[in-house]
Each structure stands twice: as C-alpha cells, then as structure tokens.
Scaffold this motif. Structure first.
Motif, PDB file in Angstrom:
ATOM      1  N   PHE A 108      23.200  43.137  29.378  1.00  0.00           N
ATOM      2  CA  PHE A 108      24.447  43.529  28.717  1.00  0.00           C
ATOM      3  C   PHE A 108      25.265  44.425  29.638  1.00  0.00           C
ATOM      4  N   LYS A 109      24.595  45.391  30.227  1.00  0.00           N
ATOM      5  CA  LYS A 109      25.269  46.330  31.126  1.00  0.00           C
ATOM      6  C   LYS A 109      25.878  45.583  32.321  1.00  0.00           C
ATOM      7  N   ALA A 110      25.156  44.631  32.868  1.00  0.00           N
ATOM      8  CA  ALA A 110      25.671  43.837  33.991  1.00  0.00           C
ATOM      9  C   ALA A 110      26.914  43.049  33.570  1.00  0.00           C
ATOM     10  N   LYS A 111      26.882  42.472  32.382  1.00  0.00           N
ATOM     11  CA  LYS A 111      28.049  41.723  31.884  1.00  0.00           C
ATOM     12  C   LYS A 111      29.237  42.663  31.668  1.00  0.00           C
ATOM     13  N   ALA A 112      28.989  43.855  31.171  1.00  0.00           N
ATOM     14  CA  ALA A 112      30.063  44.833  30.982  1.00  0.00           C
ATOM     15  C   ALA A 112      30.652  45.250  32.325  1.00  0.00           C
ATOM     16  N   GLU A 113      29.799  45.381  33.328  1.00  0.00           N
ATOM     17  CA  GLU A 113      30.285  45.733  34.667  1.00  0.00           C
ATOM     18  C   GLU A 113      31.122  44.601  35.266  1.00  0.00           C
ATOM     19  N   VAL A 114      30.737  43.363  35.008  1.00  0.00           N
ATOM     20  CA  VAL A 114      31.530  42.212  35.466  1.00  0.00           C
ATOM     21  C   VAL A 114      32.906  42.237  34.796  1.00  0.00           C
ATOM     22  N   ALA A 115      32.941  42.528  33.509  1.00  0.00           N
ATOM     23  CA  ALA A 115      34.215  42.609  32.781  1.00  0.00           C
ATOM     24  C   ALA A 115      35.084  43.727  33.345  1.00  0.00           C
ATOM     25  N   ASP A 116      34.476  44.858  33.630  1.00  0.00           N
ATOM     26  CA  ASP A 116      35.206  45.980  34.201  1.00  0.00           C
ATOM     27  C   ASP A 116      35.777  45.601  35.568  1.00  0.00           C
ATOM     28  N   ASP A 117      34.977  44.955  36.385  1.00  0.00           N
ATOM     29  CA  ASP A 117      35.427  44.519  37.705  1.00  0.00           C
ATOM     30  C   ASP A 117      36.565  43.504  37.584  1.00  0.00           C
ATOM     31  N   ALA A 118      36.444  42.565  36.667  1.00  0.00           N
ATOM     32  CA  ALA A 118      37.490  41.559  36.472  1.00  0.00           C
ATOM     33  C   ALA A 118      38.795  42.218  36.021  1.00  0.00           C
ATOM     34  N   ARG A 132      46.283  33.362  37.991  1.00  0.00           N
ATOM     35  CA  ARG A 132      45.136  33.172  38.887  1.00  0.00           C
ATOM     36  C   ARG A 132      43.960  34.073  38.509  1.00  0.00           C
ATOM     37  N   THR A 133      44.229  35.275  38.013  1.00  0.00           N
ATOM     38  CA  THR A 133      43.163  36.261  37.814  1.00  0.00           C
ATOM     39  C   THR A 133      42.745  36.487  36.363  1.00  0.00           C
ATOM     40  N   LEU A 134      43.600  36.203  35.400  1.00  0.00           N
ATOM     41  CA  LEU A 134      43.236  36.430  33.998  1.00  0.00           C
ATOM     42  C   LEU A 134      42.071  35.562  33.534  1.00  0.00           C
ATOM     43  N   PRO A 135      41.943  34.314  34.000  1.00  0.00           N
ATOM     44  CA  PRO A 135      40.778  33.531  33.567  1.00  0.00           C
ATOM     45  C   PRO A 135      39.433  34.209  33.860  1.00  0.00           C
ATOM     46  N   ASN A 136      39.346  34.981  34.931  1.00  0.00           N
ATOM     47  CA  ASN A 136      38.099  35.709  35.219  1.00  0.00           C
ATOM     48  C   ASN A 136      37.812  36.748  34.131  1.00  0.00           C
ATOM     49  N   VAL A 137      38.844  37.411  33.671  1.00  0.00           N
ATOM     50  CA  VAL A 137      38.686  38.395  32.594  1.00  0.00           C
ATOM     51  C   VAL A 137      38.235  37.680  31.319  1.00  0.00           C
ATOM     52  N   LEU A 138      38.921  36.597  30.993  1.00  0.00           N
ATOM     53  CA  LEU A 138      38.590  35.854  29.779  1.00  0.00           C
ATOM     54  C   LEU A 138      37.153  35.340  29.822  1.00  0.00           C
ATOM     55  N   GLN A 139      36.741  34.832  30.979  1.00  0.00           N
ATOM     56  CA  GLN A 139      35.378  34.318  31.119  1.00  0.00           C
ATOM     57  C   GLN A 139      34.347  35.433  30.969  1.00  0.00           C
ATOM     58  N   SER A 140      34.646  36.603  31.508  1.00  0.00           N
ATOM     59  CA  SER A 140      33.693  37.709  31.384  1.00  0.00           C
ATOM     60  C   SER A 140      33.561  38.150  29.927  1.00  0.00           C
ATOM     61  N   CYS A 141      34.659  38.151  29.194  1.00  0.00           N
ATOM     62  CA  CYS A 141      34.610  38.499  27.765  1.00  0.00           C
ATOM     63  C   CYS A 141      33.785  37.468  26.998  1.00  0.00           C
ATOM     64  N   SER A 143      31.577  35.348  28.080  1.00  0.00           N
ATOM     65  CA  SER A 143      30.177  35.345  28.492  1.00  0.00           C
ATOM     66  C   SER A 143      29.373  36.379  27.704  1.00  0.00           C
ATOM     67  N   CYS A 144      29.927  37.550  27.576  1.00  0.00           N
ATOM     68  CA  CYS A 144      29.241  38.603  26.832  1.00  0.00           C
ATOM     69  C   CYS A 144      29.214  38.277  25.338  1.00  0.00           C
ATOM     70  N   HIS A 145      30.333  37.823  24.802  1.00  0.00           N
ATOM     71  CA  HIS A 145      30.391  37.500  23.379  1.00  0.00           C
ATOM     72  C   HIS A 145      29.443  36.371  23.026  1.00  0.00           C
ATOM     73  N   ASP A 146      29.316  35.387  23.896  1.00  0.00           N
ATOM     74  CA  ASP A 146      28.389  34.283  23.627  1.00  0.00           C
ATOM     75  C   ASP A 146      26.953  34.782  23.495  1.00  0.00           C
ATOM     76  N   SER A 147      26.607  35.786  24.272  1.00  0.00           N
ATOM     77  CA  SER A 147      25.240  36.303  24.259  1.00  0.00           C
ATOM     78  C   SER A 147      25.005  37.399  23.225  1.00  0.00           C
ATOM     79  N   TYR A 148      25.998  38.242  23.006  1.00  0.00           N
ATOM     80  CA  TYR A 148      25.741  39.478  22.278  1.00  0.00           C
ATOM     81  C   TYR A 148      26.624  39.730  21.059  1.00  0.00           C
ATOM     82  N   ARG A 149      27.352  38.739  20.641  1.00  0.00           N
ATOM     83  CA  ARG A 149      28.175  38.877  19.446  1.00  0.00           C
ATOM     84  C   ARG A 149      27.662  37.917  18.389  1.00  0.00           C
ATOM     85  N   VAL A 150      27.572  38.381  17.149  1.00  0.00           N
ATOM     86  CA  VAL A 150      27.006  37.586  16.066  1.00  0.00           C
ATOM     87  C   VAL A 150      27.751  36.273  15.892  1.00  0.00           C
TER      88      VAL A 150
END
Length: 158
Positions: A108-118, A132-141, A143-150
């Motif tokens: 979870f922490k690694a995914k949050a760090e990826v989101a912060d970096d994006a 060009r760059t917003l898709p990286n932010v969207l993907q990081s969000c 990715s985390c939601h798929d794993s850790y959101r109900v």
C-alpha cells in the motif's frame, strides 16, 4: 457581457460538482471515526483535483494553466498525506478501505508513493503536457483502488 458568459459555465460546473459530491459529503457526515473522516476528506479533495484536470484533458472545460497548477498543487498535497492518513487502521462501517491495507502495508505504501511521484511529475504547463502525464496519475489511483478499496470504481474515493 463577456464576463457574464464566462461566469455561466463556471457556475454550471460548480453546481454540477456540488450535486455529484453531495452523496459523498452526506456519507462523510455520518462517519463517526475521526481518522476515517480525515481519510475521506483527503480522498474527496484529491478527487476534485483529478476531476478538474480530467475535464481539462478531455476538453469538457477549457485548459487554464493557473487552474491546472492549483489542481496539481492540491493533488501533490493530498498524495503526500496518503500514508499519514492511512497509517493507523481506523475503521468505520462507511469506510471503503479494505483491511488488507494494513495487512499488506508495504505494498500500500509503495502504491501511495507511486501516486505521489506521479502527482509531482504532472505537467500542467500545457494541454499536451497534461494529456501526456495525467494518465500516470489516473493509473496510480486505480491501481491502489483496485487492491485496497471495497468497491473500486472511477474516482469515487474512500
């Protein structure tokens, strides 16, 4: 006259945003755990910033560099605080956070760090840079939601 024409779309967008956020805000008011309430507020703030940027990227609103920079700043602030807000396993029946967050904290922490970096790498100097760059932010969000959101879905957050 031109000023009034400018204000009308802004007013319509504001009303639509409030109407779409109202169920989330009402649910947030019913949350009793302060830690969960802070998480929800953080995610709703991030959601609003992402919505502003995606609307610009998609052409639903005109790209405005100053607004894009403000949304980026807010997104950077929220993404920087994800780890802090989720560190303690606060729970509430209205929380959409899965308990696996704390079981797999390092992931979870690694995914949050990826989101912060994006968020930090988001280019809001031009529409092309945003696209060009917003898709990286969207993907990081996502990715985390798929794993850790109900109930993962498109940017309806915690």
């Amino acid at each position: 006259m031109a000023y009034s024409l400018y204000r009308l779309p802004v007013l319509v967008l504001l009303v639509m945003t409030l109407a779409l956020s109202t169920p989330h805000l009402m649910a947030q008011e019913q949350i009793t755990n302060k830690g969960v309430k802070k998480r929800v507020a953080l995610m709703l703030t991030a959601q609003a910033s992402v919505a502003t940027l995606t609307d610009m990227m998609a052409g639903r609103v005109v790209f405005h560099p100053a607004r894009a920079r403000a949304a980026r700043r807010t997104l950077m602030q929220t993404s920087r605080n994800i780890i802090k807000r989720f560190k303690k396993p606060h729970s509430d029946p209205l929380s959409n956070a899965r308990p696996e967050i704390w079981t797999y904290w390092s992931d979870f922490k690694a995914k949050a760090e990826v989101a912060d970096d994006a968020a930090r790498q988001l280019n809001v100097n031009s529409l092309a840079g945003l696209r060009r760059t917003l898709p990286n932010v969207l993907q990081s969000c996502l990715s985390c939601h798929d794993s850790y959101r109900v109930e993962p879905n498109e940017f309806t957050t915690h």
